[in-house]
Scaffold this motif. Structure first.
Motif, PDB file in Angstrom:
ATOM      1  N   THR A   1       0.855  -1.180   0.000  1.00 48.40           N
ATOM      2  CA  THR A   1       0.000   0.000   0.000  1.00 48.40           C
ATOM      3  C   THR A   1       0.893   1.232   0.000  1.00 48.40           C
ATOM      4  OG1 THR A   1      -1.681  -1.211   1.245  1.00 48.40           O
ATOM      5  CG2 THR A   1      -1.857   1.201   1.201  1.00 48.40           C
ATOM      6  N   PHE A   2       0.659   2.115  -0.956  1.00 49.54           N
ATOM      7  CA  PHE A   2       1.572   3.242  -1.124  1.00 49.54           C
ATOM      8  C   PHE A   2       0.823   4.577  -1.140  1.00 49.54           C
ATOM      9  CE2 PHE A   2       0.388   3.914  -5.510  1.00 49.54           C
ATOM     10  CZ  PHE A   2       0.093   2.641  -5.992  1.00 49.54           C
ATOM     11  N   SER A   3       1.584   5.628  -0.955  1.00 53.35           N
ATOM     12  CA  SER A   3       1.048   6.987  -1.026  1.00 53.35           C
ATOM     13  C   SER A   3       2.124   7.912  -1.572  1.00 53.35           C
ATOM     14  CB  SER A   3       0.574   7.463   0.355  1.00 53.35           C
ATOM     15  OG  SER A   3       1.667   7.531   1.246  1.00 53.35           O
ATOM     16  N   GLY A   4       1.702   9.054  -2.051  1.00 58.72           N
ATOM     17  CA  GLY A   4       2.650  10.046  -2.554  1.00 58.72           C
ATOM     18  C   GLY A   4       2.902   9.964  -4.047  1.00 58.72           C
ATOM     19  N   PHE A   5       2.315   8.990  -4.718  1.00 55.76           N
ATOM     20  CA  PHE A   5       2.423   8.902  -6.167  1.00 55.76           C
ATOM     21  C   PHE A   5       1.229   8.099  -6.677  1.00 55.76           C
ATOM     22  CE2 PHE A   5       3.710   4.472  -6.946  1.00 55.76           C
ATOM     23  CZ  PHE A   5       4.152   4.084  -5.677  1.00 55.76           C
ATOM     24  N   SER A   6       1.024   8.179  -7.987  1.00 57.62           N
ATOM     25  CA  SER A   6      -0.052   7.423  -8.602  1.00 57.62           C
ATOM     26  C   SER A   6       0.518   6.407  -9.570  1.00 57.62           C
ATOM     27  CB  SER A   6      -0.998   8.373  -9.364  1.00 57.62           C
ATOM     28  OG  SER A   6      -1.935   7.631 -10.106  1.00 57.62           O
ATOM     29  N   LEU A   7      -0.032   5.219  -9.531  1.00 56.31           N
ATOM     30  CA  LEU A   7       0.413   4.170 -10.440  1.00 56.31           C
ATOM     31  C   LEU A   7      -0.290   4.285 -11.793  1.00 56.31           C
ATOM     32  CD1 LEU A   7       2.432   1.982 -10.637  1.00 56.31           C
ATOM     33  CD2 LEU A   7       0.943   0.460  -9.355  1.00 56.31           C
ATOM     34  N   SER A   8      -0.904   5.411 -12.036  1.00 56.21           N
ATOM     35  CA  SER A   8      -1.443   5.702 -13.366  1.00 56.21           C
ATOM     36  C   SER A   8      -0.585   6.753 -14.073  1.00 56.21           C
ATOM     37  CB  SER A   8      -2.892   6.180 -13.277  1.00 56.21           C
ATOM     38  OG  SER A   8      -2.979   7.341 -12.480  1.00 56.21           O
ATOM     39  N   THR A   9       0.477   7.176 -13.419  1.00 56.52           N
ATOM     40  CA  THR A   9       1.379   8.169 -14.007  1.00 56.52           C
ATOM     41  C   THR A   9       2.386   7.479 -14.919  1.00 56.52           C
ATOM     42  OG1 THR A   9       1.192   9.605 -12.075  1.00 56.52           O
ATOM     43  CG2 THR A   9       3.098   9.956 -13.512  1.00 56.52           C
ATOM     44  N   SER A  10       2.532   8.008 -16.114  1.00 55.07           N
ATOM     45  CA  SER A  10       3.430   7.413 -17.095  1.00 55.07           C
ATOM     46  C   SER A  10       4.846   7.245 -16.551  1.00 55.07           C
ATOM     47  CB  SER A  10       3.459   8.286 -18.350  1.00 55.07           C
ATOM     48  OG  SER A  10       4.372   7.760 -19.303  1.00 55.07           O
ATOM     49  N   GLY A  11       5.395   6.057 -16.752  1.00 59.30           N
ATOM     50  CA  GLY A  11       6.778   5.778 -16.360  1.00 59.30           C
ATOM     51  C   GLY A  11       6.954   5.205 -14.968  1.00 59.30           C
ATOM     52  N   VAL A  12       5.882   5.173 -14.207  1.00 56.76           N
ATOM     53  CA  VAL A  12       5.983   4.736 -12.808  1.00 56.76           C
ATOM     54  C   VAL A  12       5.727   3.233 -12.687  1.00 56.76           C
ATOM     55  CG1 VAL A  12       4.937   4.942 -10.518  1.00 56.76           C
ATOM     56  CG2 VAL A  12       5.379   6.988 -11.900  1.00 56.76           C
ATOM     57  N   GLY A  13       6.437   2.599 -11.778  1.00 66.71           N
ATOM     58  CA  GLY A  13       6.217   1.196 -11.486  1.00 66.71           C
ATOM     59  C   GLY A  13       6.375   0.913 -10.004  1.00 66.71           C
ATOM     60  N   VAL A  14       5.952  -0.267  -9.598  1.00 63.69           N
ATOM     61  CA  VAL A  14       6.168  -0.767  -8.244  1.00 63.69           C
ATOM     62  C   VAL A  14       6.768  -2.159  -8.366  1.00 63.69           C
ATOM     63  CG1 VAL A  14       5.104  -1.540  -6.092  1.00 63.69           C
ATOM     64  CG2 VAL A  14       4.360   0.607  -7.150  1.00 63.69           C
ATOM     65  N   GLY A  15       7.862  -2.364  -7.673  1.00 62.54           N
ATOM     66  CA  GLY A  15       8.546  -3.641  -7.722  1.00 62.54           C
ATOM     67  C   GLY A  15       8.546  -4.351  -6.382  1.00 62.54           C
ATOM     68  N   TRP A  16       8.785  -5.652  -6.455  1.00 61.32           N
ATOM     69  CA  TRP A  16       8.962  -6.478  -5.256  1.00 61.32           C
ATOM     70  C   TRP A  16      10.374  -7.061  -5.278  1.00 61.32           C
ATOM     71  CZ3 TRP A  16       5.751  -7.009  -1.129  1.00 61.32           C
ATOM     72  CH2 TRP A  16       4.425  -6.573  -1.276  1.00 61.32           C
TER      73      TRP A  16
END
Lengths: 118, 111
Positions: A23-38
């Motif tokens: 669960t994250f905050s401070g950015f949107s995962l709909s913004t171009s170029g953004v990712g979340v990794g494990w």
């Protein structure tokens, strides 16, 4: 300020499926170029990248674990979920999620220790 | 895929300079950016160098990064060592299929 936090079980039995939520905050995962990794780290050992999901739902997996991993996102909830099937004691590790932009990870969550034991 | 090889451990005295290497096994080190992460005991990794030689805000200029195509390696140099620099350091890069690779980590001891 970007923050991420991992949640899920601390103990799973061998052969079970692990489900972890970031669960994250401070950015949107709909913004171009953004990712979340494990990324995971067995006790006393090195970091190992597992999976990553991009803003456009492009998904990447570690070749050695690809058959066991699934990564999904819920943009409205600001969450990314990782599932890993057929857990084994060697999968005991601290699992981190991290914000990814331009192919590097920053910042990281605090991590969650998952122990695999019967 | 490729591997990133780091020395298992390095040690140096306070005030001195230490360099940690990260050698790419195949493909050019210059073909994809290298990052360096610091991980203190019990903490999550934080970035000290990104894109080969860039420092995030808040990272002291005692930390610097470079790449050397002749040895196909990247290096993290820490000058004016402080006891607070004692940590594990990991290099990271990726290949053309956008798969991320971490080095095995180097334990820095500041004696």
């Amino acid at each position: 300020q970007i923050t991420l936090k991992e949640s899920g079980p601390t103990l799973v039995k061998p052969t079970q499926t692990l489900t972890l939520t970031c669960t994250f905050s401070g950015f949107s995962l709909s913004t171009s170029g953004v990712g979340v990794g494990w990324i995971r780290q067995p006790p006393g050992k090195a970091l190992e990248w597992l999976a990553l999901i991009y803003w456009d739902d492009d998904k990447r997996y570690s070749p050695s674990l690809k058959s066991r991993l699934t990564i999904t996102k819920d943009t409205s909830k600001n969450q990314v979920v990782l599932t890993m099937t057929n857990m084994d004691p060697v999968d005991t590790a601290t699992y981190y999620c991290a914000h990814c932009a331009k192919n590097w990870f920053d910042p990281w969550g605090q991590g969650t220790l998952v122990t695999v034991s019967s | 895929n490729f591997m990133l090889t780091q020395p298992h451990s390095v040690s140096e005295s306070p005030g001195k300079t230490v360099t940690i290497s990260c050698t790419r096994s195949s493909g050019s080190i210059a073909s994809n950016y290298v990052q360096w992460y610091q991980q203190r005991p019990g903490s999550s990794p934080t970035t000290v160098i990104y894109e080969d030689n860039q420092r995030p805000s808040g990272v002291p200029d005692r930390f610097s990064g470079s790449i050397d195509s002749s040895s196909n390696s990247a290096s993290l140099t820490i000058s004016g060592l402080k006891t607070e620099d004692e940590a594990d350091y990991y290099c990271q890069s990726y290949d053309s299929s956008i798969l991320w690779v971490f080095g095995g980590g180097t334990k820095l001891t500041v004696l």
